[in-house]
Design a protein around this motif. Sequence first.
Motif, PDB file in Angstrom:
ATOM      1  N   LEU A 142       0.824  -1.213   0.000  1.00  0.00           N
ATOM      2  CA  LEU A 142       0.000   0.000   0.000  1.00  0.00           C
ATOM      3  C   LEU A 142       0.855   1.259   0.000  1.00  0.00           C
ATOM      4  O   LEU A 142       0.482   2.266  -0.609  1.00  0.00           O
ATOM      5  N   LEU A 182      -3.742   2.568  -8.167  1.00  0.00           N
ATOM      6  CA  LEU A 182      -4.673   2.153  -7.116  1.00  0.00           C
ATOM      7  C   LEU A 182      -5.566   3.334  -6.740  1.00  0.00           C
ATOM      8  O   LEU A 182      -5.058   4.417  -6.448  1.00  0.00           O
ATOM      9  N   PRO A 183      -6.891   3.153  -6.753  1.00  0.00           N
ATOM     10  CA  PRO A 183      -7.761   4.280  -6.382  1.00  0.00           C
ATOM     11  C   PRO A 183      -7.545   4.699  -4.923  1.00  0.00           C
ATOM     12  O   PRO A 183      -7.141   3.892  -4.088  1.00  0.00           O
ATOM     13  N   GLU A 184      -7.829   5.956  -4.664  1.00  0.00           N
ATOM     14  CA  GLU A 184      -7.693   6.482  -3.293  1.00  0.00           C
ATOM     15  C   GLU A 184      -8.674   5.774  -2.357  1.00  0.00           C
ATOM     16  O   GLU A 184      -9.763   5.387  -2.782  1.00  0.00           O
ATOM     17  N   PRO A 185      -8.303   5.653  -1.081  1.00  0.00           N
ATOM     18  CA  PRO A 185      -9.244   5.006  -0.154  1.00  0.00           C
ATOM     19  C   PRO A 185     -10.434   5.902   0.162  1.00  0.00           C
ATOM     20  O   PRO A 185     -10.359   7.119   0.003  1.00  0.00           O
ATOM     21  N   LYS A 186     -11.485   5.264   0.680  1.00  0.00           N
ATOM     22  CA  LYS A 186     -12.711   6.015   0.973  1.00  0.00           C
ATOM     23  C   LYS A 186     -12.796   6.342   2.464  1.00  0.00           C
ATOM     24  O   LYS A 186     -13.863   6.228   3.088  1.00  0.00           O
ATOM     25  N   THR A 187     -11.677   6.736   3.049  1.00  0.00           N
ATOM     26  CA  THR A 187     -11.638   6.973   4.488  1.00  0.00           C
ATOM     27  C   THR A 187     -12.600   8.086   4.900  1.00  0.00           C
ATOM     28  O   THR A 187     -13.264   7.994   5.944  1.00  0.00           O
ATOM     29  N   GLU A 188     -12.686   9.137   4.086  1.00  0.00           N
ATOM     30  CA  GLU A 188     -13.588  10.260   4.412  1.00  0.00           C
ATOM     31  C   GLU A 188     -15.047   9.800   4.443  1.00  0.00           C
ATOM     32  O   GLU A 188     -15.820  10.227   5.302  1.00  0.00           O
ATOM     33  N   LEU A 189     -15.379   8.925   3.501  1.00  0.00           N
ATOM     34  CA  LEU A 189     -16.744   8.391   3.439  1.00  0.00           C
ATOM     35  C   LEU A 189     -17.052   7.600   4.706  1.00  0.00           C
ATOM     36  O   LEU A 189     -18.148   7.693   5.290  1.00  0.00           O
ATOM     37  N   TRP A 190     -16.068   6.842   5.158  1.00  0.00           N
ATOM     38  CA  TRP A 190     -16.213   6.072   6.381  1.00  0.00           C
ATOM     39  C   TRP A 190     -16.406   7.015   7.560  1.00  0.00           C
ATOM     40  O   TRP A 190     -17.298   6.821   8.389  1.00  0.00           O
ATOM     41  N   ALA A 191     -15.571   8.059   7.623  1.00  0.00           N
ATOM     42  CA  ALA A 191     -15.661   9.025   8.719  1.00  0.00           C
ATOM     43  C   ALA A 191     -17.043   9.690   8.743  1.00  0.00           C
ATOM     44  O   ALA A 191     -17.643   9.888   9.805  1.00  0.00           O
ATOM     45  N   ASP A 232     -19.800   8.372   7.660  1.00  0.00           N
ATOM     46  CA  ASP A 232     -20.755   7.344   8.089  1.00  0.00           C
ATOM     47  C   ASP A 232     -20.759   7.220   9.615  1.00  0.00           C
ATOM     48  O   ASP A 232     -21.815   7.138  10.244  1.00  0.00           O
ATOM     49  N   ILE A 233     -19.571   7.211  10.187  1.00  0.00           N
ATOM     50  CA  ILE A 233     -19.443   7.081  11.643  1.00  0.00           C
ATOM     51  C   ILE A 233     -19.985   8.329  12.339  1.00  0.00           C
ATOM     52  O   ILE A 233     -20.696   8.255  13.342  1.00  0.00           O
TER      53      ILE A 233
END
Lengths: 170, 212
Positions: A89, A147-156, A158-159
């Motif tokens: 990664l 590799l596409p960027e992760p969706k960490t913001e989307l997860w944040a 959601d939480i």
Amino acid sequence: MEKSVFVTVGTTSFDDLIEAISSKEATLALLKKGYGSLLMQYGRGKEVDLNEKLSLPIKVDAYKYKSSIHEDIINADLIISHAGAGSCLEVLGAGKKLLVVVNEKLMDNHQFELARKLHHDKHLLYCTCSTLVETITNLDLSSLQPLPEPKTELWADDITAHFGLSYAKR
Amino acid sequence: MFLLVVAFMVSCLVLLATVLILIRMASPKRKPTSTVRVLSVAGSGGHTTEMIRLLKSLPVKFRPTSYVVANTDLMSKNKIKTFEEGRSSKLDDDYNIHVIPRSREVAQSWLTTCYTTSLAIIFAFPIVWRTKPDLVLVNGPGTCIPICFVSILFDIFGLHRSEIIFVESICRVDRLSMSGKILYHLASKFYVHWPELKAAYPRAIYLGGRVV
């Protein structure tokens, strides 16, 4: 300008890879592909005797550990790595071309699952120590996809919504 | 006769625990607060690196953060210190690192694992009690099991309500980790990074790509 290769095994010991990539056959294959230098990070493995590597057709250097290998990744044209998720990664996140060498002695390690998936999705190439020279000889990096960027913001998001907080970025 | 009595008592306890778990799963959400206290469980290998990426993305209201680290895991302690010291110091938050015996070493026998996990559970009680987290954030190392077990126990007995959010490791593509299998039905939300796992585990949340 000569291209360079960086080899990393993270915190593991992977002597088979270090031996294989710094062999006469492998370094000749790298030279034919336009790679003029090889830098190896060998981790917990056997110390590399650089005197033994002087007769090789390309420049070879090696070290055990660094606090951050990021710069060596950025400066290389090709990275050859063990199948560690962190290494994969980090290299792909830096937008670099990656060849993963799977340690056949650790085939039941779950890290192999990720390397296999990333290979399936065309983000990296992979091989074993025994097929390393052949893979380098037929190296084709043009088919690799970033590799596409992760969706960490989307997860944040959601939480944050789950806990009923209005979103306030740090 | 004695065995019958013991068997009867154990069955009653199991039945009671099942009923309480079902009641907990059906009961309404926690009341909203202005901040969310986080208890994060670190783990060797890439677990802590992935965990830090998750914590970095959370807004400022997710503070303070307490960490649980296995006693044999020095690298995680250092990674956490580096991360926390680099964070915004506008808020006067202290972070805490709590050490717990490791539940299971790689390839440890399951018999001795019962013993080491039980020991870790004993250590987990004061940690969860003192930190009283709203959110228990875990991503799969064995260390998370004692913490989650105690959190659920506190919840069942009305001592403290917390929510377990599980984010499976990115290395898990086709199969869940052991912790993932255990917590799949117990976590409030269960995230996976790959469509293959979503297909096999419909209750999991897949956000259309990897999370970390």
